[in-house]
Design a protein around this motif. Structure first.
Motif, PDB file in Angstrom:
ATOM      1  N   ARG A 176       0.859  -1.184   0.000  1.00 42.09           N
ATOM      2  CA  ARG A 176       0.000   0.000   0.000  1.00 42.09           C
ATOM      3  C   ARG A 176       0.894   1.233   0.000  1.00 42.09           C
ATOM      4  O   ARG A 176       1.730   1.406   0.906  1.00 42.09           O
ATOM      5  N   GLN A 208      -3.241   3.319  -2.705  1.00 40.93           N
ATOM      6  CA  GLN A 208      -3.960   2.102  -3.066  1.00 40.93           C
ATOM      7  C   GLN A 208      -3.010   0.930  -2.883  1.00 40.93           C
ATOM      8  O   GLN A 208      -1.799   1.106  -2.685  1.00 40.93           O
ATOM      9  N   THR A 209      -3.535  -0.296  -2.984  1.00 38.36           N
ATOM     10  CA  THR A 209      -2.733  -1.502  -2.794  1.00 38.36           C
ATOM     11  C   THR A 209      -2.395  -2.095  -4.155  1.00 38.36           C
ATOM     12  O   THR A 209      -3.305  -2.417  -4.938  1.00 38.36           O
ATOM     13  N   THR A 231      -8.629  -1.088  -6.448  1.00 43.17           N
ATOM     14  CA  THR A 231      -9.247   0.186  -6.053  1.00 43.17           C
ATOM     15  C   THR A 231     -10.758   0.022  -5.943  1.00 43.17           C
ATOM     16  O   THR A 231     -11.325  -0.829  -6.637  1.00 43.17           O
ATOM     17  N   SER A 233      -9.455   1.227  -2.220  1.00 44.16           N
ATOM     18  CA  SER A 233      -9.110   0.516  -0.993  1.00 44.16           C
ATOM     19  C   SER A 233      -9.532   1.335   0.221  1.00 44.16           C
ATOM     20  O   SER A 233      -9.618   2.562   0.168  1.00 44.16           O
ATOM     21  N   ASN A 238      -7.591  -2.649   1.969  1.00 43.15           N
ATOM     22  CA  ASN A 238      -8.429  -3.748   1.498  1.00 43.15           C
ATOM     23  C   ASN A 238      -9.393  -3.282   0.410  1.00 43.15           C
ATOM     24  O   ASN A 238      -9.898  -2.153   0.451  1.00 43.15           O
ATOM     25  N   VAL A 239      -9.650  -4.175  -0.545  1.00 42.97           N
ATOM     26  CA  VAL A 239     -10.607  -3.925  -1.619  1.00 42.97           C
ATOM     27  C   VAL A 239     -11.548  -5.115  -1.697  1.00 42.97           C
ATOM     28  O   VAL A 239     -11.106  -6.273  -1.654  1.00 42.97           O
TER      29      VAL A 239
END
Length: 477
Positions: A176, A208-209, A231, A233, A238-239
């Motif tokens: 992230r 975002q991750t 996206t 997140s 987490n998403v």
């Protein structure tokens, strides 16, 4: 008779010899005394300890003396170099703890129209950010950071990533992190000349991750970065969702003029594609300042959301969207103690109804160091970095740190989304005018003062304005 003859010859030898007498040690070896003989030709019976050298040592000293005379008084000796100390190898993984604090206070003066539009905004004081992080190296080429923020009711992830440098594809980062989009977004919050990023920040994908490739080029005259991520997140990276949930971001920058920190002309271009998870999106922004409090007082207010505080000035609410393309252009001119920086961005949204809507925002700002320090340029990141006072604050010595004045105009227009199917928010357009005075105590501590005039346009309620007086104390380690 022979014995007397030998004795006489010995006495004559002693009288004929130099002031240094020759004797024998306990093993019968001839030695040369370092004590001069007395007037009687005998070694004085002085209690001073006697030092002797062997004949071999005496001969070596004589040889060195002969070399000295032959060379005109200079004898070169071969000196062995000092032994090279063996330094201990680095052990991995290693780590260090780092962090920073933002303590803010704000006072609001609203017009009657603004109160009718936003409600009464309470004055407040609070910790805007209180972060702590562990950072270090996993190997010689791999590093990491785990950073958390404890200021907003419950701990949340900030940067949690690991990266490998120097691969054939460039540097690789996974986790992230801040996406490669926007000059203001990639400037650390520890080094912002204002309390918050501009209102156009609402259009950025930001943290975002995902995974990113990045590096410099052309002898650090350029930077480039590309990333892919999930996206949108949440605050823990987490998403969740079947539909969509993917995005990309790209950034490239270059220096048109490079005269060191005293002469920089920077340009850049950024793009981000979003297919949000569950096909939902929201744009919202305060007026570049935030203070608040958890509404439940006592123990129940220590670890749960939400916060009550400065409301969003512009807000679309959550609305359905298929895909989004966000574009950004950036530029900056620096002359050492001062600079001008600007960005303009627009977001092109494809709605499920087939409508295509564009919202836009941007800012222009100027900074000037009153005490003459240079605002450095970070070539690896393509942004401007930390100001370090030439004379850190020390009242006893008459040193007062560094002083900076800055101004910014920023704008965000979400009105084109107002009334679109599924858009529940008011949208609105916000233009903010900010004047800041920054007092840098040390390289890792500063105090900031701001005046913000916000001009708000609501398509139903009309225009209104608000004046904000805010300040911040920051320290980091």
């Amino acid at each position: 008779m022979r014995r007397w003859l030998l004795l006489g010859l010995g006495v004559l030898a002693c009288l004929w010899s130099s002031p240094n007498g020759v004797a024998q040690d306990a093993l019968g070896r001839p030695v040369v005394s370092s004590q001069p003989l007395g007037d009687s030709g005998m070694i004085p019976s002085d209690p001073v300890p006697q030092e002797f050298v062997t004949v071999e040592q005496f001969n070596r000293l004589q040889q060195q003396l002969d070399e000295l005379v032959a060379s005109g008084g200079v004898v070169e000796y071969e000196i062995a170099p000092p032994p090279i100390s063996q330094t201990e190898k680095n052990t991995y993984p290693d780590f260090k703890v780092t962090g920073f604090v933002h303590l803010d206070t704000a006072y609001f003066d609203q017009s009657d129209e603004n109160i009718a539009t936003l409600g009464d905004i309470e004055d407040g004081t609070g910790f805007r950010r209180a972060r702590i992080a562990a950072t270090g190296n996993l190997t010689e080429r791999a590093s990491y950071i785990m950073e958390f923020d404890f200021a907003q009711a419950q701990a949340r992830f900030v940067d949690v990533w690991t990266q490998i440098k120097g691969t054939p594809l460039g540097n690789v980062r996974v986790g992230r992190f801040r996406q490669p989009f926007g000059m203001s977004e990639l400037t650390s919050v520890r080094e912002l000349p204002f309390l918050e990023r501009p209102t156009s920040f609402a259009l950025s994908p930001f943290r975002q991750t995902g995974i990113m490739l990045f590096d410099t080029a052309a002898n650090e005259q350029m930077t480039w970065a590309v990333s892919g991520f999930r996206t949108l997140s949440d605050n823990f990276g987490n998403v969740y969702g079947d539909n969509g949930g993917y995005g990309t971001a790209e950034r490239i920058t270059g220096l048109l003029v490079d005269r060191g920190d005293c002469g920089i002309a920077h340009v850049g271009f950024d793009h981000s594609f979003l297919n949000p998870g569950r096909n939902q999106l929201q744009y919202a922004s305060q007026d570049e300042v935030f203070v608040g409090q958890q509404p439940n007082l006592g123990p129940t207010g220590l670890s749960v959301q939400p916060l009550e505080g400065v409301p969003p000035f512009v807000n679309t609410g959550v609305f359905p969207v298929d895909t989004v393309n966000v574009f950004n252009v950036e530029g900056a001119l620096s002359f050492g103690r001062g600079l001008v920086q600007s960005e303009y961005r627009w977001s092109n949204l494809d709605l499920p109804t087939g409508e295509n809507v564009t919202v836009e925002g941007g800012y222009v700002m100027a900074r000037y160091m009153l005490t003459g320090e240079v605002i450095p340029y970070n070539r690896a990141a393509g942004v401007f970095g930390r100001v370090k006072p030439d004379h850190p604050l020390d009242v006893c010595r008459g040193d007062w740190g560094a002083w900076e004045i800055a101004g910014r105009v920023s704008a965000l227009d979400l009105n084109p989304l107002f009334g679109q199917p599924g858009v529940t928010g008011k949208g609105r357009e916000l233009t903010s005018y900010t004047i800041a005075l920054n007092w840098y105590w040390w390289a890792n501590g500063k105090c900031q003062f701001e005046y913000i005039n916000g001009q708000l346009n609501d398509l139903v309620l009309g225009d209104s304005d608000i004046n904000t007086f805010a300040g911040r104390v920051q320290f980091d380690f």
